[in-house]
Write a protein that holds these residues in place. Structure first.
Motif, short mmCIF file in Angstrom:
data_model
loop_
_atom_site.label_atom_id
_atom_site.label_comp_id
_atom_site.label_asym_id
_atom_site.label_seq_id
_atom_site.Cartn_x
_atom_site.Cartn_y
_atom_site.Cartn_z
N ALA A 152 0.82 -1.22 0.00
CA ALA A 152 0.00 0.00 0.00
C ALA A 152 0.85 1.27 0.00
O ALA A 152 0.57 2.21 -0.74
CB ALA A 152 -0.95 -0.01 1.21
N LYS A 153 1.90 1.30 0.80
CA LYS A 153 2.74 2.50 0.89
C LYS A 153 3.42 2.77 -0.46
O LYS A 153 3.44 3.90 -0.94
CB LYS A 153 3.76 2.35 2.01
N GLU A 154 3.97 1.73 -1.08
CA GLU A 154 4.61 1.87 -2.38
C GLU A 154 3.59 2.32 -3.44
O GLU A 154 3.89 3.14 -4.30
CB GLU A 154 5.24 0.54 -2.79
N THR A 155 2.37 1.80 -3.36
CA THR A 155 1.32 2.16 -4.30
C THR A 155 0.93 3.62 -4.15
O THR A 155 0.80 4.34 -5.15
CB THR A 155 0.10 1.23 -4.12
N VAL A 156 0.77 4.09 -2.92
CA VAL A 156 0.46 5.50 -2.68
C VAL A 156 1.57 6.38 -3.26
O VAL A 156 1.30 7.38 -3.94
CB VAL A 156 0.27 5.78 -1.18
N ALA A 157 2.81 6.03 -3.00
CA ALA A 157 3.94 6.82 -3.49
C ALA A 157 3.97 6.85 -5.02
O ALA A 157 4.15 7.91 -5.63
CB ALA A 157 5.26 6.28 -2.94
N PHE A 158 3.79 5.70 -5.66
CA PHE A 158 3.83 5.62 -7.12
C PHE A 158 2.73 6.47 -7.75
O PHE A 158 2.98 7.28 -8.64
CB PHE A 158 3.68 4.17 -7.58
N TYR A 159 1.50 6.28 -7.29
CA TYR A 159 0.38 7.01 -7.90
C TYR A 159 0.46 8.50 -7.61
O TYR A 159 0.01 9.31 -8.42
CB TYR A 159 -0.96 6.40 -7.49
N GLY A 160 1.04 8.88 -6.50
CA GLY A 160 1.26 10.30 -6.23
C GLY A 160 2.33 10.89 -7.12
O GLY A 160 2.14 11.93 -7.75
N ARG A 161 3.46 10.20 -7.20
CA ARG A 161 4.62 10.70 -7.95
C ARG A 161 4.39 10.65 -9.46
O ARG A 161 4.65 11.61 -10.16
CB ARG A 161 5.83 9.84 -7.55
N VAL A 162 3.92 9.52 -9.98
CA VAL A 162 3.82 9.33 -11.43
C VAL A 162 2.49 9.83 -11.99
O VAL A 162 2.46 10.44 -13.05
CB VAL A 162 4.01 7.83 -11.79
N MET A 163 1.41 9.59 -11.26
CA MET A 163 0.08 9.91 -11.80
C MET A 163 -0.52 11.19 -11.20
O MET A 163 -1.58 11.63 -11.64
CB MET A 163 -0.87 8.73 -11.55
N GLY A 164 0.14 11.76 -10.20
CA GLY A 164 -0.37 13.00 -9.60
C GLY A 164 -1.64 12.81 -8.77
O GLY A 164 -2.42 13.74 -8.60
N MET A 165 -1.85 11.61 -8.24
CA MET A 165 -3.05 11.33 -7.45
C MET A 165 -2.77 11.47 -5.95
O MET A 165 -1.77 10.97 -5.45
CB MET A 165 -3.54 9.90 -7.72
N GLU A 166 -3.67 12.13 -5.27
CA GLU A 166 -3.55 12.34 -3.83
C GLU A 166 -4.26 11.22 -3.07
O GLU A 166 -5.37 10.80 -3.44
CB GLU A 166 -4.18 13.68 -3.48
N LEU A 167 -3.63 10.76 -2.01
CA LEU A 167 -4.27 9.82 -1.09
C LEU A 167 -5.36 10.57 -0.34
O LEU A 167 -5.08 11.59 0.30
CB LEU A 167 -3.24 9.25 -0.10
N ILE A 168 -6.60 10.11 -0.45
CA ILE A 168 -7.70 10.83 0.20
C ILE A 168 -8.35 10.03 1.32
O ILE A 168 -9.24 10.54 1.99
CB ILE A 168 -8.78 11.27 -0.82
N GLY A 169 -7.89 8.79 1.52
CA GLY A 169 -8.45 8.03 2.62
C GLY A 169 -7.83 6.66 2.73
O GLY A 169 -7.22 6.16 1.78
N ALA A 170 -7.97 6.08 3.90
CA ALA A 170 -7.49 4.72 4.15
C ALA A 170 -8.40 4.08 5.19
O ALA A 170 -8.86 4.75 6.12
CB ALA A 170 -6.05 4.74 4.65
N ILE A 171 -8.68 2.81 4.99
CA ILE A 171 -9.47 2.03 5.94
C ILE A 171 -8.69 0.74 6.20
O ILE A 171 -8.20 0.12 5.26
CB ILE A 171 -10.86 1.67 5.37
N ALA A 172 -8.58 0.36 7.47
CA ALA A 172 -7.90 -0.89 7.81
C ALA A 172 -8.72 -1.59 8.88
O ALA A 172 -9.19 -0.96 9.83
CB ALA A 172 -6.49 -0.61 8.31
N GLU A 173 -8.91 -2.88 8.70
CA GLU A 173 -9.68 -3.68 9.63
C GLU A 173 -9.06 -5.06 9.74
O GLU A 173 -8.29 -5.49 8.88
CB GLU A 173 -11.14 -3.82 9.16
N ASP A 174 -9.46 -5.79 10.79
CA ASP A 174 -9.06 -7.19 10.96
C ASP A 174 -10.07 -8.15 10.34
O ASP A 174 -9.77 -9.31 10.10
CB ASP A 174 -8.92 -7.54 12.45
#
Length: 180
Positions: A16-38
């Protein structure tokens, strides 16, 4: 059912962290939310996950799940690699070429631009191996109307013959001629 728009499209990612960085850097997309559950809210199955949401512009959201307890990601071996992809639209061909330069500067292997007559596009992969397409419309209103006018006939013919109907062969004639 009255659909307003796609709420989000979700894919699996390796990290997830690598994906957020890639889409931010290459595609200009901002992370707008995250949900995590068990547990999965819909099924109540125990399956820890990280679900991330990226702003793909114009109200579009691209989402990913990292699933650390699941087997490694794979692809359907019966579906050709080029079929499943995420296509993003940019303003024009200049923006498309800028996206190509940006992706190549990241060291990505970029295919294209490919001329589909009604749009031009480039292709490359994200860190999880998903094929991405960036496209810029080049269509005239007449071309789009021509495509729409034969779409049902094409689907009906395909349903019977399973052979490509030629109603829109004009879309790739130049691309195929250039390859010969």
């Amino acid at each position: 059912m009255q659909i307003q728009q796609i709420h989000h499209v979700a894919y699996r990612c390796k990290d997830a962290k690598e994906t957020v960085a890639f889409y931010g850097r290459v595609m200009g997309m901002e992370l707008i939310g995250a949900i995590a559950e068990d547990k999965v809210p819909s099924t109540k199955a125990p399956d820890p996950y990280m679900h991330i949401f990226l702003d793909a512009g114009a109200g579009n959201i691209l989402a990913f799940f990292e699933l650390p307890n699941s087997p490694p990601m794979g692809r359907d071996p019966n579906t050709p690699d080029w079929v499943q992809h995420i296509a993003f639209q940019v303003d024009d061909v200049d923006a498309l070429m800028a996206a190509k330069q940006r992706a190549e500067a990241e060291g990505l292997d970029v295919v294209g631009p490919t001329d589909h007559t009604i749009f031009k596009s480039i292709y490359f992969r994200d860190p999880s191996g998903h094929r991405l397409e960036v496209a810029a419309w080049t269509a005239t209103p007449e071309q789009l109307a021509q495509m729409k006018s034969v779409a049902h006939a094409m689907v009906d013919e395909w349903a019977v013959t399973k052979k490509p109907p030629r109603h829109t062969a004009w879309l790739h004639q130049k691309e195929f001629a250039d390859a010969e």
